[in-house]
Design a protein around this motif. Sequence first.
Motif, short mmCIF file in Angstrom:
data_model
loop_
_atom_site.label_atom_id
_atom_site.label_comp_id
_atom_site.label_asym_id
_atom_site.label_seq_id
_atom_site.Cartn_x
_atom_site.Cartn_y
_atom_site.Cartn_z
N TYR A 12 0.85 -1.19 0.00
CA TYR A 12 0.00 0.00 0.00
C TYR A 12 0.88 1.24 0.00
O TYR A 12 1.92 1.28 0.66
CB TYR A 12 -0.92 0.03 1.23
N MET A 13 0.47 2.26 -0.73
CA MET A 13 1.22 3.51 -0.80
C MET A 13 0.32 4.67 -0.46
O MET A 13 -0.77 4.82 -1.02
CB MET A 13 1.80 3.68 -2.21
N VAL A 14 0.77 5.47 0.50
CA VAL A 14 0.05 6.68 0.92
C VAL A 14 0.92 7.88 0.56
O VAL A 14 1.95 8.11 1.19
CB VAL A 14 -0.25 6.66 2.43
N SER A 15 0.52 8.61 -0.47
CA SER A 15 1.33 9.73 -0.98
C SER A 15 0.63 11.05 -0.72
O SER A 15 -0.59 11.13 -0.76
CB SER A 15 1.56 9.57 -2.49
N ASP A 16 1.43 12.09 -0.45
CA ASP A 16 0.86 13.43 -0.30
C ASP A 16 1.76 14.46 -0.98
O ASP A 16 2.90 14.14 -1.37
CB ASP A 16 0.67 13.79 1.18
N ASN A 17 1.25 15.65 -1.15
CA ASN A 17 2.02 16.74 -1.77
C ASN A 17 2.34 17.82 -0.75
O ASN A 17 2.27 19.01 -1.03
CB ASN A 17 1.24 17.33 -2.95
N GLY A 18 2.69 17.37 0.46
CA GLY A 18 2.94 18.29 1.56
C GLY A 18 4.35 18.84 1.61
O GLY A 18 5.03 18.96 0.58
N LEU A 19 4.81 19.14 2.82
CA LEU A 19 6.12 19.78 3.02
C LEU A 19 7.29 18.88 2.63
O LEU A 19 8.36 19.37 2.27
CB LEU A 19 6.27 20.20 4.48
N GLY A 20 7.11 17.57 2.74
CA GLY A 20 8.22 16.65 2.48
C GLY A 20 9.18 16.59 3.65
O GLY A 20 9.04 17.31 4.65
N GLU A 39 11.86 17.04 -0.03
CA GLU A 39 11.46 18.26 0.66
C GLU A 39 10.84 19.25 -0.33
O GLU A 39 11.37 19.51 -1.41
CB GLU A 39 12.66 18.89 1.35
N GLY A 40 9.70 19.79 0.08
CA GLY A 40 9.00 20.76 -0.76
C GLY A 40 8.09 20.16 -1.80
O GLY A 40 7.29 20.86 -2.43
N VAL A 41 8.19 18.84 -2.01
CA VAL A 41 7.38 18.16 -3.04
C VAL A 41 6.32 17.26 -2.41
O VAL A 41 5.16 17.28 -2.80
CB VAL A 41 8.29 17.35 -3.99
N GLY A 42 6.71 16.44 -1.43
CA GLY A 42 5.75 15.55 -0.80
C GLY A 42 6.39 14.30 -0.25
O GLY A 42 7.61 14.12 -0.34
N THR A 43 5.57 13.43 0.30
CA THR A 43 6.05 12.22 0.98
C THR A 43 5.20 11.02 0.57
O THR A 43 3.99 11.15 0.34
CB THR A 43 5.97 12.41 2.51
N LYS A 44 5.87 9.87 0.48
CA LYS A 44 5.15 8.62 0.19
C LYS A 44 5.55 7.58 1.25
O LYS A 44 6.72 7.28 1.43
CB LYS A 44 5.51 8.09 -1.18
N PHE A 45 4.54 7.05 1.96
CA PHE A 45 4.76 5.94 2.89
C PHE A 45 4.36 4.65 2.19
O PHE A 45 3.30 4.57 1.56
CB PHE A 45 3.93 6.13 4.16
N ILE A 46 5.23 3.64 2.29
CA ILE A 46 5.02 2.35 1.62
C ILE A 46 4.89 1.27 2.69
O ILE A 46 5.81 1.06 3.49
CB ILE A 46 6.18 2.03 0.67
N ILE A 47 3.74 0.62 2.73
CA ILE A 47 3.45 -0.40 3.74
C ILE A 47 3.27 -1.75 3.05
O ILE A 47 2.45 -1.88 2.15
CB ILE A 47 2.16 -0.06 4.53
N ASP A 48 4.04 -2.74 3.47
CA ASP A 48 3.90 -4.11 2.98
C ASP A 48 3.27 -4.97 4.07
O ASP A 48 3.79 -5.04 5.19
CB ASP A 48 5.26 -4.70 2.59
N LEU A 49 2.17 -5.63 3.74
CA LEU A 49 1.48 -6.52 4.67
C LEU A 49 1.24 -7.87 3.99
O LEU A 49 1.19 -7.94 2.76
CB LEU A 49 0.15 -5.91 5.12
N PRO A 50 1.10 -8.95 4.79
CA PRO A 50 0.82 -10.26 4.18
C PRO A 50 -0.44 -10.22 3.32
O PRO A 50 -1.42 -9.55 3.67
CB PRO A 50 0.63 -11.18 5.40
N ALA A 51 -0.40 -10.92 2.19
CA ALA A 51 -1.55 -10.95 1.28
C ALA A 51 -2.66 -11.78 1.89
O ALA A 51 -2.47 -12.55 2.84
CB ALA A 51 -1.13 -11.52 -0.07
N ARG A 52 -3.85 -11.61 1.32
CA ARG A 52 -5.03 -12.35 1.78
C ARG A 52 -4.79 -13.84 1.69
O ARG A 52 -4.32 -14.34 0.67
CB ARG A 52 -6.22 -11.95 0.92
N LYS A 53 -5.10 -14.56 2.77
CA LYS A 53 -4.88 -16.01 2.79
C LYS A 53 -5.98 -16.72 2.03
O LYS A 53 -7.11 -16.29 2.01
CB LYS A 53 -4.86 -16.51 4.25
#
Length: 410
Positions: free
Chosen positions: A337-345, A396-410
């Motif tokens: 999953y990726m959560v991206s924003d265009n904030g302060l960075g 910095e100045g462009v934004g941030t992306k958090f990348i979360i890896d979780l186990p796939a659906r069983k």
Amino acid sequence: MKDNDKKEHLGTDSSGGSESSKPKSGELRESELRYRRLFEAAQDGILILDAETGTISDANPFIIDLLGFSHEQLAGKRLWEIGAFRDIFASQEKFKELQSLGYVRYEGLPLIAADGRKLFVEFVSNVYEVEGAKVIQCNIRDNTARREAELEKDRLNEKIIEKNEEIESFLYVTTHDLRTPLVNIQGFSRNLAKDLKKLYTLLSKADLPEGIKERVRTLLTDDLPESMGFITGGVLKMNMMIGALLKIARLGRIAPTSASVDMDAVLKDVLGTFAYQLEKIGGVVNILDLPRCSSDTEVVSQVFALLIDNAIKYRKKGRRLEITIEGKVTEDGLVRYMVSDNGLGIEDAELEKIWQVFYSGHTADPGVEHGEGIGLTIAKRMVERNGGRIRVESKEGVGTKFIIDLPARK
């Protein structure tokens, strides 16, 4: 080595086949010699057995050195008569399984050498024919060093988990104990502030020289209230920090559960809690494809709430906040999953610090809404306790992306 190659090295079937297809005696001797050299130089142990009786007909130097048995101690013995192999072929019934299957493989198999050493090996056996007779070739690879390293790694991991549990328990008890004196300080500070007001009222009526009265007035209305403000402010900050530490300590006391998580439903609920804030700042959240994962639904909800809250706090003033949340299934069986924003960075030098307790970025920026400084710490711990991982990419100045890896659906 393929079975056909093995047959060629050990010999060829003397029955059947045209005369022209049979190797000449010189070629046969050369082939046998070549096989013998490979057999004796091999850096894996090799045993040759009679497939009908299980009797060892040959053993290469490596297996002799590995197990500490002489060639004479091995040759002519059935495999299950050799102490090192009793756990594999404890009876002829086990051996019959090999005869019928034609192939067996054991990974991390414990063997006991002649001198009592415990070895861990990969054991592979194949049944094939040589000149009309069935032969079993056993290949034994020494994996002792690797296995011991794995056991040591497991032992250290267990020790780390045990120490972490001790720290979390200590932290939980200590933070509870610290709150008692803080409550007293906070309560007596309020009483002291009330008493100062009473004292000011009494002294203002007293018949004192004007110079002394002015000095007392300054002390009671400016200096002492300012000092009291520092005390109460410090108490509030300490109380907030203790509360934050308690939240982190509680994470270690709650066992995560695993289920198939409907991410669309989770994000719908999470965004509902931020509807007012997003409308107030004019922010927008784009939800793209979100595959299901196998995790704790409540944990996933909290992690995404923390990341959205972080994006709102560290948005860039003058630019409409835009958050994009998307996901995909990776080749290694995880959901990313990726959560991206265009904030302060985030500055490159600060990227690893953001997971630390009480870290707060952009402290010099008056527009940033600073919180407890534990949101990302909690998010990281929650993800890892649920068998996942989280990382960040930012400019910095462009934004941030958090990348979360979780186990796939069983």
